[in-house]
Design a protein around this motif. Structure first.
Motif, PDB file in Angstrom:
ATOM      1  N   ARG A 138      -1.395  -8.008   5.168  1.00  0.00           N
ATOM      2  CA  ARG A 138      -0.781  -7.038   4.643  1.00  0.00           C
ATOM      3  C   ARG A 138       0.785  -6.853   4.082  1.00  0.00           C
ATOM      4  O   ARG A 138       1.447  -6.799   3.578  1.00  0.00           O
ATOM      5  CB  ARG A 138      -1.335  -5.563   5.561  1.00  0.00           C
ATOM      6  N   ARG A 245       1.397   1.425  11.584  1.00  0.00           N
ATOM      7  CA  ARG A 245       1.427   2.114  10.745  1.00  0.00           C
ATOM      8  C   ARG A 245       2.925   2.416  10.024  1.00  0.00           C
ATOM      9  O   ARG A 245       3.984   1.906   9.159  1.00  0.00           O
ATOM     10  CB  ARG A 245       0.996   2.803  10.001  1.00  0.00           C
ATOM     11  N   GLU A 249       5.216   0.885   7.466  1.00  0.00           N
ATOM     12  CA  GLU A 249       6.168   1.442   6.513  1.00  0.00           C
ATOM     13  C   GLU A 249       8.285   1.902   6.224  1.00  0.00           C
ATOM     14  O   GLU A 249       8.464   1.358   5.816  1.00  0.00           O
ATOM     15  CB  GLU A 249       6.445   2.889   6.486  1.00  0.00           C
ATOM     16  N   VAL A 276       4.078  -0.425  -5.761  1.00  0.00           N
ATOM     17  CA  VAL A 276       2.684   0.311  -6.202  1.00  0.00           C
ATOM     18  C   VAL A 276       2.441   0.412  -4.560  1.00  0.00           C
ATOM     19  O   VAL A 276       1.385  -0.874  -4.636  1.00  0.00           O
ATOM     20  CB  VAL A 276       1.818   1.227  -7.088  1.00  0.00           C
ATOM     21  N   TRP A 277       1.504   1.271  -3.703  1.00  0.00           N
ATOM     22  CA  TRP A 277       1.215   0.341  -2.736  1.00  0.00           C
ATOM     23  C   TRP A 277       0.017   1.706  -2.466  1.00  0.00           C
ATOM     24  O   TRP A 277       0.550   2.209  -1.573  1.00  0.00           O
ATOM     25  CB  TRP A 277       1.669  -0.282  -1.674  1.00  0.00           C
ATOM     26  N   GLU A 278      -1.021   1.153  -1.841  1.00  0.00           N
ATOM     27  CA  GLU A 278      -1.526   2.333  -0.964  1.00  0.00           C
ATOM     28  C   GLU A 278      -2.794   1.878  -0.032  1.00  0.00           C
ATOM     29  O   GLU A 278      -3.271   0.394  -0.584  1.00  0.00           O
ATOM     30  CB  GLU A 278      -3.325   3.016  -1.861  1.00  0.00           C
ATOM     31  N   ASP A 279      -3.438   2.036   1.158  1.00  0.00           N
ATOM     32  CA  ASP A 279      -3.649   1.291   2.212  1.00  0.00           C
ATOM     33  C   ASP A 279      -4.233   2.495   3.277  1.00  0.00           C
ATOM     34  O   ASP A 279      -3.427   2.177   4.058  1.00  0.00           O
ATOM     35  CB  ASP A 279      -2.404   0.094   2.737  1.00  0.00           C
ATOM     36  N   SER A 280      -5.743   2.865   2.627  1.00  0.00           N
ATOM     37  CA  SER A 280      -6.194   3.362   3.886  1.00  0.00           C
ATOM     38  C   SER A 280      -7.034   3.254   4.855  1.00  0.00           C
ATOM     39  O   SER A 280      -7.500   3.350   5.764  1.00  0.00           O
ATOM     40  CB  SER A 280      -7.032   3.935   3.046  1.00  0.00           C
ATOM     41  N   GLU A 281      -6.749   1.680   4.344  1.00  0.00           N
ATOM     42  CA  GLU A 281      -7.222   1.140   6.224  1.00  0.00           C
ATOM     43  C   GLU A 281      -6.668   1.014   6.801  1.00  0.00           C
ATOM     44  O   GLU A 281      -7.494   0.244   8.159  1.00  0.00           O
ATOM     45  CB  GLU A 281      -8.294   0.099   5.756  1.00  0.00           C
ATOM     46  N   TRP A 282      -6.019   1.004   7.360  1.00  0.00           N
ATOM     47  CA  TRP A 282      -5.292   1.162   8.754  1.00  0.00           C
ATOM     48  C   TRP A 282      -4.888   1.704   9.936  1.00  0.00           C
ATOM     49  O   TRP A 282      -5.546   2.791  10.069  1.00  0.00           O
ATOM     50  CB  TRP A 282      -3.467   1.350   8.370  1.00  0.00           C
TER      51      TRP A 282
END
Length: 282
Positions: A138, A245, A249, A276-282
């Motif tokens: 990641r 998480r 950040e 741009v960073w999107e990570d919904s799987e943490w």
């Protein structure tokens, strides 16, 4: 005491019995001291090898090389007071007083004590609280995303500090091409900004103001050769591996702040780094 009188108190080094006594003493000291010194050297070497490759040969020659650098290395790696000293500020480029962390929120305190970072000059690694493979992947993906969003000023290329096997984030054009475009105070980095190690720690070059904040809040410490003339800049910092998480950040903020500082220093004016960073799987 006159010299003749002093000589009367000294042993006669030419006398056979004196030479025999000295030889016996030297042999006894060698027998007594050599095993613990040898054991200590073996432990140090094994610890060095356990860190993995990074920057110098991953063998006996590398261990000896970093040991030879020890007299020149610094040990005050968590002391943030250096960043208020005029000589340090003068040696850190024109944007030394600026923070690039953004004003949305202050940098929080890191929870708990620091991970263990052995005292080798190189490579600098943490050996506790290591990041897992998913976290490292990641982190590397984020570094690539930052480069992709800022192709005019940033690029990913093999690390010049750690070795060609490790990707790093650079000033565009810096790796092996336009050395003159790199601010001189960056020293041996030559425009390399960020690289992530196998255990999840990261080397970054921050502004002095941001480096001081990182040290004060417990997020990392300086490299032993940072601030050593001709080597690494004062604000070359090891950031500890993120553990969750929230810490990821914080890590992202530090990576972007590092890029902003180096790019702005190279261009002589403040430059915004977009991502741009999107990570919904943490």
């Amino acid at each position: 005491m006159p010299l003749p009188a002093l000589q009367s108190y000294l042993p006669n080094l030419q006398h056979p019995s004196t030479r025999t006594t000295l030889a016996a003493t030297a042999t006894a000291l060698t027998i007594l001291l050599l095993p613990p010194l040898l054991a200590r050297a073996i432990r140090s070497y094994n610890g060095f090898i356990a860190l993995g490759p990074g920057g110098i040969p991953h063998n006996l020659a590398g261990w000896l090389a970093q040991a030879c650098l020890r007299p020149f290395a610094r040990s005050d790696l968590s002391d943030a007071s250096h960043y208020s000293r005029p000589p340090v500020l003068a040696a850190s480029g024109p944007l030394t007083g600026s923070s690039f962390l953004g004003s949305s929120s202050p940098l929080p305190e890191r929870r708990g004590g620091p991970p263990v970072v052995p005292g080798y000059v190189a490579p600098q690694r943490q050996v506790t609280e290591r990041a897992g493979a998913e976290t490292r992947a990641r982190m590397e993906a984020f570094v690539g995303a930052v480069a992709g969003e800022n192709q005019g000023v940033l690029e990913v290329a093999p690390s010049g500090l750690e070795g060609a096997w490790m990707p790093a984030l650079w000033l565009r054009g810096a790796p092996g091409r336009r050395r003159g475009s790199v601010p001189g105070f960056l020293g041996m980095t030559k425009g390399e900004i960020v690289h992530v190690h196998d255990e999840g720690s990261t080397h970054v070059t921050l502004s002095p103001a941001d480096a001081a904040e990182v040290l004060r809040k417990g997020w990392g410490l300086r490299h032993p050769m940072s601030g050593v003339r001709g080597w690494l800049p004062w604000s070359y910092v090891l950031v500890y591996a993120p553990r969750d998480r929230e810490e990821f950040e914080v890590w992202m903020r530090l990576v972007v702040a590092s890029c902003s500082f180096v790019v702005s220093s190279a261009h002589g004016q403040a430059k915004e780094i977009k991502y741009v960073w999107e990570d919904s799987e943490w």
